[in-house]
Structures are given as C-alpha cells and as structure tokens.
Scaffold this motif. Sequence first.
Motif, PDB file in Angstrom:
ATOM      1  N   PHE A 445       0.851  -1.182   0.000  1.00 29.43           N
ATOM      2  CA  PHE A 445       0.000   0.000   0.000  1.00 29.43           C
ATOM      3  C   PHE A 445       0.891   1.236   0.000  1.00 29.43           C
ATOM      4  CE2 PHE A 445       0.790  -1.101   4.378  1.00 29.43           C
ATOM      5  CZ  PHE A 445       0.936   0.105   5.070  1.00 29.43           C
ATOM      6  N   ASP A 446       0.387   2.315  -0.596  1.00 29.34           N
ATOM      7  CA  ASP A 446       1.144   3.557  -0.720  1.00 29.34           C
ATOM      8  C   ASP A 446       0.944   4.422   0.523  1.00 29.34           C
ATOM      9  OD1 ASP A 446       2.057   2.866  -3.229  1.00 29.34           O
ATOM     10  OD2 ASP A 446       0.408   3.871  -4.263  1.00 29.34           O
ATOM     11  N   VAL A 447       2.057   4.879   1.080  1.00 27.38           N
ATOM     12  CA  VAL A 447       2.030   5.823   2.188  1.00 27.38           C
ATOM     13  C   VAL A 447       2.501   7.177   1.654  1.00 27.38           C
ATOM     14  CG1 VAL A 447       2.946   6.402   4.469  1.00 27.38           C
ATOM     15  CG2 VAL A 447       2.496   4.005   3.871  1.00 27.38           C
ATOM     16  N   HIS A 448       1.733   8.215   1.937  1.00 27.84           N
ATOM     17  CA  HIS A 448       2.070   9.573   1.517  1.00 27.84           C
ATOM     18  C   HIS A 448       2.396  10.390   2.766  1.00 27.84           C
ATOM     19  CE1 HIS A 448       0.208   9.133  -2.605  1.00 27.84           C
ATOM     20  NE2 HIS A 448      -0.359   8.134  -1.955  1.00 27.84           N
ATOM     21  N   THR A 481      12.548   4.654  -1.538  1.00 29.91           N
ATOM     22  CA  THR A 481      12.656   5.972  -2.153  1.00 29.91           C
ATOM     23  C   THR A 481      11.271   6.573  -2.315  1.00 29.91           C
ATOM     24  OG1 THR A 481      12.700   4.876  -4.304  1.00 29.91           O
ATOM     25  CG2 THR A 481      14.803   5.526  -3.370  1.00 29.91           C
ATOM     26  N   GLY A 482      11.186   7.869  -2.054  1.00 28.10           N
ATOM     27  CA  GLY A 482       9.904   8.559  -2.165  1.00 28.10           C
ATOM     28  C   GLY A 482       9.741   9.209  -3.532  1.00 28.10           C
ATOM     29  N   ALA A 491       5.748   6.277  -0.969  1.00 30.57           N
ATOM     30  CA  ALA A 491       6.514   5.031  -1.057  1.00 30.57           C
ATOM     31  C   ALA A 491       5.579   3.887  -0.694  1.00 30.57           C
ATOM     32  CB  ALA A 491       7.721   5.058  -0.150  1.00 30.57           C
ATOM     33  N   SER A 492       5.941   2.670  -1.121  1.00 33.87           N
ATOM     34  CA  SER A 492       5.076   1.509  -0.912  1.00 33.87           C
ATOM     35  C   SER A 492       5.652   0.580   0.140  1.00 33.87           C
ATOM     36  CB  SER A 492       4.896   0.737  -2.229  1.00 33.87           C
ATOM     37  OG  SER A 492       4.209   1.530  -3.177  1.00 33.87           O
ATOM     38  N   PHE A 493       4.772   0.090   1.005  1.00 33.65           N
ATOM     39  CA  PHE A 493       5.154  -0.823   2.074  1.00 33.65           C
ATOM     40  C   PHE A 493       4.113  -1.930   2.179  1.00 33.65           C
ATOM     41  CE2 PHE A 493       7.155   3.188   3.016  1.00 33.65           C
ATOM     42  CZ  PHE A 493       8.413   2.836   3.466  1.00 33.65           C
TER      43      PHE A 493
END
Length: 594
Positions: A445-448, A481-482, A491-493
């Motif tokens: 999932f993408d974290v902003h 990397t962002g 970035a995705s985690f």
Amino acid sequence: MYCGTKVKKYAGFSCSLSPLTFVPMIRKLIGFCCLLPQFLHAQYLPGKDYPQGYFRNPLNVPIELAGNFGELRPNHFHSGIDIKTEQRENLHVHAAADGYVSRVSIAHTGFGNALYITHPNGYTTVYAHLNRFFPGLAEYVKQKQYENESWAGNIIIPPDRFPVKKGQFVAWSGNTGGSAGPHLHFEIRNTATEHPLNPLLFGFDVPDRRTPEVYRVAIYNMDESIYEQQPMIVPVKKVNGVYVSTASVIQVKAAAAGIAVNAIDRQSNSPNPNGIYEALLFDKEEPSIGFQLDDIGYEETRYLNAHADYREKRGGGPWLQLLFSLPGNHLDIYHDINGKGRIDLSDGERHPVKLEVKDAYGNTSTVKLTLQQSGATPAAPACDNPMRPGAHNIFENNHVEFFLDETALYDSICFNYRELANNSARAYSNTYRLHTALVPVHDYFDVHIKPDKPVPAHLQHKLVMVRKGVGEDVEPATFETGWNKNGWYKASFRSFGDFHLEVDTMAPTITALGGVKNGSNLSRAGRLAFAMRDGSGIADYRAELDGKWLLFSRRGNVITYTFDEHCPPGAHTLVLTVTDIAGNEATYTLKFKR
C-alpha cells in the motif's frame, strides 16, 4: 446394515452377492463391502492421487529432512522439502525423473542458484541453493549473463537444449541465496499452475513412524476480530496416548468459540521440528472443518499470515494454526464439513471437542477438550476508525495518508494513529505511527507523507521514507525511495509501523577483501572479492574490467569474481560502482596485473 442381493457401489467397488453362496471367501468380501462405507465416511478430507515412485531421491544419500512442505516461515509457507546434505556442500544432485532443463534462476536471496526440470507427466521439479550447475549448463548460463550484463535473473531455456534422464547428474548442492546452512531445497510443482505440491505425498522413502507433537491449543471468540482479542492459550499433555488439558472443563467467555493448534512433526530419522500436514476439528464427535497443507501457490503463500495468528507470533508467542478461516483469507486449504469451525456454546452445555493432527504419512495425534460457556465477553469499546476486510480503507490528515484496497486486511481492526516528535537532524517529518506492526497487511500500500519543513532542491531526490516495526532490535528499519508530487512523498510498504521522511546523502562504502591493493600482482589469485555497506540498502552494483562488464556473483553484501578467460594476463583496471536506494554512488578503482 445388510449387504446381500442388492448392489452397493463405493469408490469403484461393487458388492453383488447371493445369500446362497456363503463360502468363507464370500463372507470376507461381504464383510468388506459392508464396512467400506464406514471407512469412506471417515475420510472427511480429500485424498490425493499423485504418482507414486515416479520421482527418485535427488541425492545419493538417504532423505533426512531439515524442513518439510507447509512448514510455517515468516510471511510464507515452506514450498518444498529441505534435504540434509551431511552438513557439507557439493554433493551430486540428480534429476528426479526424465525431462528437460526449462529454467534457471540466480539471486543473492531466496533460492540462490536454482534449477528447474520440466517432466512429461505434468510436473516440474526444482533444485535450489545450488553451488554450481553441470558444466554444459553453467557455460550456457554464463553466456546469457554476459549478454544481459547481469549476474542475477531468470533464464528460460528451450526444451530441446538440455534434455535429462532420471538420475542424471545436474548440479552440485550448496548453501547459496537465503540458505542458513548446506542443504538441498527440493520442490515438485504442477507445471500448468506452477503451484508447489507436497513432495511427501509422492511416495518418497522417508522413514516416519512418529506422530505429530501437540503443545497447546488456543480458543478464540468467533464474534470478535482476531486482532481485537487475546486468545485463551491452553497447554496440553499426552495421557494414555491422547493429548488433554489439565482442566476437565475449559470455561470460555464467548457464545461461539474457534480453535487453533500449535503442533510440530518429526521424522523417524531426523530431530528437526517440522510442520504438520493436516488438522481436523470435531464438535460433539461431528466433523466441522479441516485443513491440508498442499498445493499452495507463490501468489498466495503470504496468506500464511491469515492461517496463523500473526499477532501472537510476532508478539513472541508460538505458531498457532487456525481451524477456521478469517474473512479476508482466500487460501484454499480449508475444507468446511459442517460449521466452518464455529463451536456454538450458547446452550451452556459441555461441548466435547476433538482434534486430529496428522503428518503426510498418516501418523495421527488426537487432542480432546471439553468447552463450556461461562459468561459473555464484555462488549468492545466504540471504535472511532474501524477498518474491515473486503472494503476500501482510507486514512488521511494534513501530514500523512494511506489507502488499503479490499484484499489488504484479513480481519477487522480498530485503527490507531499517533504522531511522535522526530528530532533527528536527517528527519524531514515527524514520525507517524500507523496502527501496529503486530497486525498483518497482505498487499503493498502507498504511504504519503508531507515534509514538515522545506526540502532544498538539491536534496529532494535524496529523500527516503523509513519504516520501523516492533522495535529496532526485533525488526530493522526499511527504506524506500519517495516519489514527490505536489509536495507529498509516496513510497510503498507491506506492513504497518512507524513512518517518517529523512534525507540520505551518504554513499555506500566498498572494501577490497584479501589484502588486495592498487598495483597488486594477482597472477596466483583465484578470485577478487569486495564488501559493500550502506545504511539504507544496496540497490545495484556494476563492475567493468578495462571498460567491459565483468561477472561478479553476490552473497549477502559480498561480491566475488572468479578469474577466467575474461581477465587474460597483463595489466588491468577494474572499476566497481555501487548504488544505494537513494541513488548515492560509490566508485572503487583497482589497478592490478595478471
């Protein structure tokens, strides 16, 4: 039940007998026909019909297992069997059956050097953690590596290039990739689906007369999320051949209970604690649900985090395998017979519960418990931010936001958020605690995150997003990397935890090993090796000898070149470039003679 003149058919057998022909042999046959339905009734979980004896032992030593199929590993089921190689490397590995080499894969993690052989009966065998391939294949692979200018990768091989016969030597065993010690990882896959199957169901000669060992069971409230409760852990001990609890009646504060089991299996010739194959739950002597660990694809292996109690394991507890399926678990190993594992205790009566735990050779252990409802679990407090499986879940504020798709969660959570001060000189945001790493997430999932202070233009491409899990000692930080858009970095985690932005301007370090220095005469040397180090992680490396790409293999963060025809006698210049995930580069130049 009478089995006489009527014709009874069960599983392909027929019983059509006259009552007038009661000779001894006929009596035995009648008895068999009459008992057969009862035998079949006891087969609650599906049987397997894999070819027996088609595949041979891939080694010339007896099969002694260090690990088996379905064994529980971090974030995945073990996909094959680990065969011991007498604590040494370079044993000969042989083709398990006729076929052709269809693929090789090379990586510094995972399988390391792996060989794939496709067979005409619809199966593919895999041989992993190898040191070397047989000479002809090794030369072919090396040629492709130079063509691609990459040591790591997957190489697909034409079917007519390397045909093999059963028993043919194909490789040397080793300890490459993510291996923690010398052994051979061996798989049998369905060629069409590429799903790994349980090799122990194919008739290999593995001595096994030991029943699984059961240590404890866990009891859950089936009307609450598994992540919003603490299971009742019940130790068991073996008495007169049956595992029982110390309490004759277990009082449960729930109207409906679910069961999980903590068990291992060992083979007769190996002390290693391996995984079980099958478990079946009975409620009042009636079968409810069971699971079998077979036919699990790589695309679904992460569902192990839904099959086992992830929070309990990550919190330092044992592996607990659930005999019920969480709402967001799409793993096809469960077989619901009656009740989906939900034990209804609302009548207040005592419920005898039985578990049958088996290995792949049918050795069975039985667990017997008696459950009874004793009051109700207090109502859960109201949740301000519930998140549920099967739904799109969003969290956002002025500093951080993320989005989970409908497949991300296995069960409901009451999402928790905290903002923590981050005083590091490298930090460009506070730390944002997104729930807890004790709850699993299935998909990336993408974290902003929006920086809380201006980022100079020359540092914008050096900003990385950092995630920490359950304490640095338990889980090291991970860096990604962002990507910058409208002042936000993405970035995705694949896990919850603590997130922040920081700048990374530190280049990796490169150290020559073995005392090699500029101007060295390496005529008698067999290889060159370098160690790479970086705080955020190595993204790539490239070596060039006199301006041409040179093959360096990788093990961990050490890269090695074995001298060959690509480095003839004379003076040479080697340039090694290492890049980290933030794009920082380090270059090492070595001049030497051969």
